[in-house]
Design a protein around this motif. Structure first.
Motif, PDB file in Angstrom:
ATOM      1  N   SER A   1       0.806  -1.228   0.000  1.00 28.03           N
ATOM      2  CA  SER A   1       0.000   0.000   0.000  1.00 28.03           C
ATOM      3  C   SER A   1       0.835   1.273   0.000  1.00 28.03           C
ATOM      4  O   SER A   1       0.311   2.370  -0.262  1.00 28.03           O
ATOM      5  CB  SER A   1      -0.923   0.013   1.224  1.00 28.03           C
ATOM      6  OG  SER A   1      -0.157  -0.038   2.425  1.00 28.03           O
ATOM      7  N   TRP A   2       2.120   1.139   0.306  1.00 26.98           N
ATOM      8  CA  TRP A   2       3.001   2.318   0.441  1.00 26.98           C
ATOM      9  C   TRP A   2       4.414   1.868   0.147  1.00 26.98           C
ATOM     10  O   TRP A   2       4.831   0.793   0.596  1.00 26.98           O
ATOM     11  CB  TRP A   2       2.883   2.872   1.861  1.00 26.98           C
ATOM     12  CG  TRP A   2       3.648   4.133   2.155  1.00 26.98           C
ATOM     13  CD1 TRP A   2       3.158   5.405   2.175  1.00 26.98           C
ATOM     14  CD2 TRP A   2       5.041   4.241   2.538  1.00 26.98           C
ATOM     15  NE1 TRP A   2       4.141   6.292   2.531  1.00 26.98           N
ATOM     16  CE2 TRP A   2       5.314   5.599   2.752  1.00 26.98           C
ATOM     17  CE3 TRP A   2       6.066   3.312   2.700  1.00 26.98           C
ATOM     18  CZ2 TRP A   2       6.567   6.062   3.131  1.00 26.98           C
ATOM     19  CZ3 TRP A   2       7.326   3.766   3.068  1.00 26.98           C
ATOM     20  CH2 TRP A   2       7.559   5.116   3.280  1.00 26.98           C
ATOM     21  N   ILE A   3       5.147   2.677  -0.616  1.00 28.26           N
ATOM     22  CA  ILE A   3       6.519   2.326  -0.991  1.00 28.26           C
ATOM     23  C   ILE A   3       7.435   3.504  -0.687  1.00 28.26           C
ATOM     24  O   ILE A   3       7.132   4.653  -1.029  1.00 28.26           O
ATOM     25  CB  ILE A   3       6.612   1.985  -2.499  1.00 28.26           C
ATOM     26  CG1 ILE A   3       5.725   0.766  -2.826  1.00 28.26           C
ATOM     27  CG2 ILE A   3       8.058   1.717  -2.918  1.00 28.26           C
ATOM     28  CD1 ILE A   3       5.571   0.508  -4.316  1.00 28.26           C
ATOM     29  N   GLY A   4       8.558   3.216  -0.068  1.00 32.42           N
ATOM     30  CA  GLY A   4       9.607   4.200   0.119  1.00 32.42           C
ATOM     31  C   GLY A   4      10.857   3.743  -0.614  1.00 32.42           C
ATOM     32  O   GLY A   4      11.295   2.602  -0.441  1.00 32.42           O
ATOM     33  N   VAL A   5      11.414   4.612  -1.451  1.00 31.00           N
ATOM     34  CA  VAL A   5      12.643   4.306  -2.186  1.00 31.00           C
ATOM     35  C   VAL A   5      13.781   5.032  -1.480  1.00 31.00           C
ATOM     36  O   VAL A   5      13.798   6.269  -1.434  1.00 31.00           O
ATOM     37  CB  VAL A   5      12.550   4.738  -3.659  1.00 31.00           C
ATOM     38  CG1 VAL A   5      13.835   4.378  -4.398  1.00 31.00           C
ATOM     39  CG2 VAL A   5      11.343   4.087  -4.337  1.00 31.00           C
ATOM     40  N   VAL A   6      14.710   4.271  -0.922  1.00 31.35           N
ATOM     41  CA  VAL A   6      15.785   4.839  -0.112  1.00 31.35           C
ATOM     42  C   VAL A   6      17.060   4.885  -0.940  1.00 31.35           C
ATOM     43  O   VAL A   6      17.566   3.845  -1.382  1.00 31.35           O
ATOM     44  CB  VAL A   6      16.026   4.008   1.163  1.00 31.35           C
ATOM     45  CG1 VAL A   6      17.006   4.721   2.086  1.00 31.35           C
ATOM     46  CG2 VAL A   6      14.714   3.738   1.889  1.00 31.35           C
ATOM     47  N   GLY A   7      17.581   6.084  -1.184  1.00 36.19           N
ATOM     48  CA  GLY A   7      18.765   6.212  -2.025  1.00 36.19           C
ATOM     49  C   GLY A   7      19.629   7.395  -1.641  1.00 36.19           C
ATOM     50  O   GLY A   7      19.417   8.030  -0.588  1.00 36.19           O
TER      51      GLY A   7
ATOM     52  N   ALA B   1      22.232   0.412  17.310  1.00 34.14           N
ATOM     53  CA  ALA B   1      22.830   1.747  17.417  1.00 34.14           C
ATOM     54  C   ALA B   1      23.485   1.952  18.777  1.00 34.14           C
ATOM     55  O   ALA B   1      24.593   2.488  18.880  1.00 34.14           O
ATOM     56  CB  ALA B   1      21.768   2.814  17.165  1.00 34.14           C
ATOM     57  N   ALA B   2      22.823   1.481  19.828  1.00 35.41           N
ATOM     58  CA  ALA B   2      23.357   1.650  21.183  1.00 35.41           C
ATOM     59  C   ALA B   2      24.614   0.824  21.400  1.00 35.41           C
ATOM     60  O   ALA B   2      25.547   1.259  22.107  1.00 35.41           O
ATOM     61  CB  ALA B   2      22.290   1.279  22.206  1.00 35.41           C
TER      62      ALA B   2
ATOM     63  N   ARG C   1      23.911   0.355   4.409  1.00 40.12           N
ATOM     64  CA  ARG C   1      22.543  -0.181   4.306  1.00 40.12           C
ATOM     65  C   ARG C   1      21.821  -0.079   5.641  1.00 40.12           C
ATOM     66  O   ARG C   1      20.648   0.276   5.694  1.00 40.12           O
ATOM     67  CB  ARG C   1      22.591  -1.638   3.833  1.00 40.12           C
ATOM     68  CG  ARG C   1      21.199  -2.275   3.705  1.00 40.12           C
ATOM     69  CD  ARG C   1      21.293  -3.764   3.472  1.00 40.12           C
ATOM     70  NE  ARG C   1      19.971  -4.376   3.478  1.00 40.12           N
ATOM     71  CZ  ARG C   1      19.191  -4.535   2.419  1.00 40.12           C
ATOM     72  NH1 ARG C   1      19.609  -4.102   1.245  1.00 40.12           N
ATOM     73  NH2 ARG C   1      18.008  -5.095   2.518  1.00 40.12           N
ATOM     74  N   GLN C   2      22.537  -0.378   6.721  1.00 42.18           N
ATOM     75  CA  GLN C   2      21.926  -0.308   8.047  1.00 42.18           C
ATOM     76  C   GLN C   2      21.432   1.104   8.350  1.00 42.18           C
ATOM     77  O   GLN C   2      20.312   1.297   8.844  1.00 42.18           O
ATOM     78  CB  GLN C   2      22.949  -0.757   9.090  1.00 42.18           C
ATOM     79  CG  GLN C   2      22.410  -0.887  10.504  1.00 42.18           C
ATOM     80  CD  GLN C   2      23.443  -1.519  11.428  1.00 42.18           C
ATOM     81  OE1 GLN C   2      24.257  -2.340  11.006  1.00 42.18           O
ATOM     82  NE2 GLN C   2      23.413  -1.130  12.688  1.00 42.18           N
ATOM     83  N   ASP C   3      22.257   2.110   8.033  1.00 41.41           N
ATOM     84  CA  ASP C   3      21.848   3.506   8.228  1.00 41.41           C
ATOM     85  C   ASP C   3      20.647   3.852   7.358  1.00 41.41           C
ATOM     86  O   ASP C   3      19.725   4.556   7.789  1.00 41.41           O
ATOM     87  CB  ASP C   3      22.998   4.456   7.890  1.00 41.41           C
ATOM     88  CG  ASP C   3      24.115   4.433   8.911  1.00 41.41           C
ATOM     89  OD1 ASP C   3      23.863   4.046  10.068  1.00 41.41           O
ATOM     90  OD2 ASP C   3      25.253   4.809   8.549  1.00 41.41           O
TER      91      ASP C   3
ATOM     92  N   THR D   1      24.826  -6.727   7.918  1.00 41.36           N
ATOM     93  CA  THR D   1      24.655  -6.541   6.479  1.00 41.36           C
ATOM     94  C   THR D   1      23.200  -6.651   6.040  1.00 41.36           C
ATOM     95  O   THR D   1      22.866  -6.236   4.927  1.00 41.36           O
ATOM     96  CB  THR D   1      25.487  -7.574   5.694  1.00 41.36           C
ATOM     97  OG1 THR D   1      25.139  -8.897   6.152  1.00 41.36           O
ATOM     98  CG2 THR D   1      26.974  -7.335   5.919  1.00 41.36           C
ATOM     99  N   ASP D   2      22.341  -7.228   6.872  1.00 42.58           N
ATOM    100  CA  ASP D   2      20.914  -7.208   6.585  1.00 42.58           C
ATOM    101  C   ASP D   2      20.151  -7.301   7.896  1.00 42.58           C
ATOM    102  O   ASP D   2      20.723  -7.563   8.961  1.00 42.58           O
ATOM    103  CB  ASP D   2      20.511  -8.304   5.587  1.00 42.58           C
ATOM    104  CG  ASP D   2      20.541  -9.711   6.194  1.00 42.58           C
ATOM    105  OD1 ASP D   2      21.018  -9.884   7.340  1.00 42.58           O
ATOM    106  OD2 ASP D   2      20.096 -10.642   5.510  1.00 42.58           O
TER     107      ASP D   2
END
Length: 229
Positions: A45-51, A177-178, A81-83, A184-185
């Motif tokens: 229903s919703w897509i975010g493209v992270v680049g 993060a802490a 990728r983690q960030d 890697t995934d």
């Protein structure tokens, strides 16, 4: 179901000087095929493209050309990728409860696989698409000598989509993060925390485009699918 597409690829191993997701395959950018599969999946229903910011204009033009019938948002990613996933999580709408994450470079993914992963994540499961390993795998020492041969019956090659309950995924990223963890995934993050992740058997065609040879394979697969349509 909400979907993040990881689209911060490089072209280094492709021998290209630009994001490999913007390279052409079968007459269209790699990312266009990935987006098409996502938009053909009714559960999404919703897509975010992270680049990366350098690619934003091209990606947004590609999205506009797809004429999506649901929200598709640009999200600026991070150095790893983690960030990037962490920034993607922060950009999700407040009604999100579960999430799929997919590599933009896996442009041969089929909507049916996305649907199966979405259904599992919606049930509260953490899952990854994967295929049983068919090759004999060797563990090799730094000097190039073989150390042992793991039993391939217990080995699977991880793919995407990967799906997770959102609250649990956010807790995992906060812990990473802490503690200063680098993974890697997101499945690896769950494993490190002792949280179960189930595999959903996928197709061997769901490859991640990394080298020029992979582009050749993708061309052949897309041509075969076109011939069958």
């Amino acid at each position: 179901m909400h979907l993040l597409i990881a689209a911060a690829g490089s072209g280094r191993r492709m021998g290209a000087e630009r994001n490999k997701l913007l390279l052409p395959v079968a007459g269209r950018p790699v990312l266009a095929w990935t987006l098409e599969a996502a938009l053909a999946t009714p559960e999404i229903s919703w897509i975010g493209v992270v680049g990366q910011s350098r690619d934003q204009a091209e990606v947004e033009a590609l999205v506009a050309a797809a004429a999506p019938d649901r929200p598709v948002h640009w999200i600026e990613g991070g150095d790893t990728r983690q960030d990037s996933v962490r920034l993607g999580l922060a950009a999700l709408p407040p009604d999100a409860e579960a999430l799929l994450i997919h590599d933009g470079a896996r442009c041969l993914v089929e909507p049916e696989l996305i649907s199966r992963c979405a259904a599992a994540a919606a049930r509260g499961e953490a899952v990854i698409a994967a295929v049983p390993v068919s090759d004999t795998i060797k563990r090799v020492a730094a000097d190039g000598t073989i150390e042992d041969t793991p039993d391939r019956q217990a080995l699977w090659a991880a793919q995407t989509p990967q799906g997770f309950p959102l609250a649990q995924l956010r807790r995992g990223h906060a812990t990473a993060a802490a503690e200063g963890w680098s993974v890697t995934d997101d499945a690896s993050l769950f494993e490190r925390l002792g949280w179960p992740v189930r595999v959903i058997e996928a197709s061997a065609s769901n490859i991640k485009l990394t080298t020029p040879f992979d582009l050749t394979i993708a061309e052949a697969v897309l041509a075969a699918r076109s011939g069958c349509s």
